[in-house]
Write an enzyme that holds these catalytic residues in place. Sequence first.
Site, PDB file in Angstrom:
ATOM      1  N   ARG A 199       0.835  -1.078  -0.028  1.00  0.00           N
ATOM      2  CA  ARG A 199       0.212  -0.004   0.231  1.00  0.00           C
ATOM      3  C   ARG A 199       0.552   1.204  -0.052  1.00  0.00           C
ATOM      4  O   ARG A 199       1.915   1.160   0.545  1.00  0.00           O
ATOM      5  CB  ARG A 199      -0.901   0.579   1.211  1.00  0.00           C
ATOM      6  CG  ARG A 199      -1.768  -0.918   1.233  1.00  0.00           C
ATOM      7  CD  ARG A 199      -2.969  -0.350   0.020  1.00  0.00           C
ATOM      8  NE  ARG A 199      -3.879  -1.066   0.643  1.00  0.00           N
ATOM      9  CZ  ARG A 199      -4.562  -2.920  -0.818  1.00  0.00           C
ATOM     10  NH1 ARG A 199      -3.429  -2.522  -1.337  1.00  0.00           N
ATOM     11  NH2 ARG A 199      -5.502  -3.191  -0.666  1.00  0.00           N
ATOM     12  N   GLU A 228      -4.613   7.756  -5.104  1.00  0.00           N
ATOM     13  CA  GLU A 228      -4.317   6.828  -6.182  1.00  0.00           C
ATOM     14  C   GLU A 228      -5.763   6.717  -7.433  1.00  0.00           C
ATOM     15  O   GLU A 228      -6.643   7.089  -6.315  1.00  0.00           O
ATOM     16  CB  GLU A 228      -3.985   5.176  -5.990  1.00  0.00           C
ATOM     17  CG  GLU A 228      -3.230   4.684  -5.845  1.00  0.00           C
ATOM     18  CD  GLU A 228      -3.137   3.289  -5.519  1.00  0.00           C
ATOM     19  OE1 GLU A 228      -4.122   2.242  -5.713  1.00  0.00           O
ATOM     20  OE2 GLU A 228      -1.880   2.948  -4.355  1.00  0.00           O
ATOM     21  N   HIS A 247      -1.001   0.299 -10.099  1.00  0.00           N
ATOM     22  CA  HIS A 247      -1.789  -0.738  -8.820  1.00  0.00           C
ATOM     23  C   HIS A 247      -2.009  -2.024 -10.099  1.00  0.00           C
ATOM     24  O   HIS A 247      -3.016  -2.039  -9.976  1.00  0.00           O
ATOM     25  CB  HIS A 247      -2.890   0.173  -7.854  1.00  0.00           C
ATOM     26  CG  HIS A 247      -3.089  -1.272  -6.941  1.00  0.00           C
ATOM     27  ND1 HIS A 247      -3.775  -0.088  -6.014  1.00  0.00           N
ATOM     28  CD2 HIS A 247      -3.627  -2.465  -6.598  1.00  0.00           C
ATOM     29  CE1 HIS A 247      -3.889  -0.612  -5.323  1.00  0.00           C
ATOM     30  NE2 HIS A 247      -3.454  -2.626  -5.449  1.00  0.00           N
TER      31      HIS A 247
HETATM   32  C1  GLV Z   1      -5.185  -5.120  -3.726  1.00  0.00           C
HETATM   33  O1  GLV Z   1      -4.774  -4.525  -3.597  1.00  0.00           O
HETATM   34  C2  GLV Z   1      -5.615  -5.858  -3.362  1.00  0.00           C
HETATM   35  O2  GLV Z   1      -5.562  -5.243  -1.996  1.00  0.00           O
HETATM   36  O3  GLV Z   1      -6.438  -6.588  -3.341  1.00  0.00           O
END
Ligand code: GLV
Length: 284
Positions: A199, A228, A247
Amino acid sequence: MTADSYESAEKVMDQVEVLLCWRFPATLFTAAPRLRWVQSMGAGVEDILAAPELPRDITITRVVDQFGGPIAEYVFAELLARVRRLEALREAQRRRGWIDIESETLGGKTIGVAGLGSIGKEIVRKAQAFDMKVHGLSRTLEAASLVDQHFTPGSWPAFVSGLDFLVLTLPLTRETEGVVDLDILKAMPRQALLVNVGRGRLVVEPDLILALTTGEIAGAILDVFSEEPLPPDNSLWQLPGVTVTPHISGPSTVEGVGAFFLRNLERYLRGHGLMGIADRHRGY
Ligand code: GLV
């Protein structure tokens, strides 16, 4: 029933007992008197756990054992591209340049994996296949035997000090938020790279920008950010040595998440314990 907007979800929330969701608006939890179980479509559930609107007796589950393979491939695709200088080679090809270029190997380098859950463990396994030295950091000793050297959260500076690559796979919790700050970045060797697939807020972003600008570390491969989408004016987009991806390292696929949810739903209907239960106290 399905919902693809706030309004359509609001209409049915009073009937919902089981909710499969991603980035769900927390205010809707107050409109769900029958809700018993929330299954996230992803691995990270920090937003659901942080929602004061969600009654404490509701079970929250996250997807586990699904993302390790793709995320590990992302990490090694990026690391191999760096050490084997793939970008420079493609660039040379475009101008028909037969260049003399030095490259390195992953073999013999030291990778540190922070977070040894199912994602971290898969990165460890693949790193070992590349003959890397593997260090790991995690809260418990459960996975300590999988790595060459194991560290706990009290020893971050020692953990990062000998690394070529630091990979963050940690969940975002009270303990991990901002754990990689300027002190930790300075404790890393100057040739080291940071890889963040956990994260964005694990890292103090202004500290990272400073460390990259002043050469405290050589670069970063970032798939996650404090905000994001990464705003167009964020300097990470263009800092030398920084790779930005949107991401995508561990995509939630319909097949993968759907199969996980259906297995869990069957367990729910049979009254068996659910997979991936998040612990509010632990924070993931
Ligand atoms: C994506 O970031 C997730 O938490 O699956």
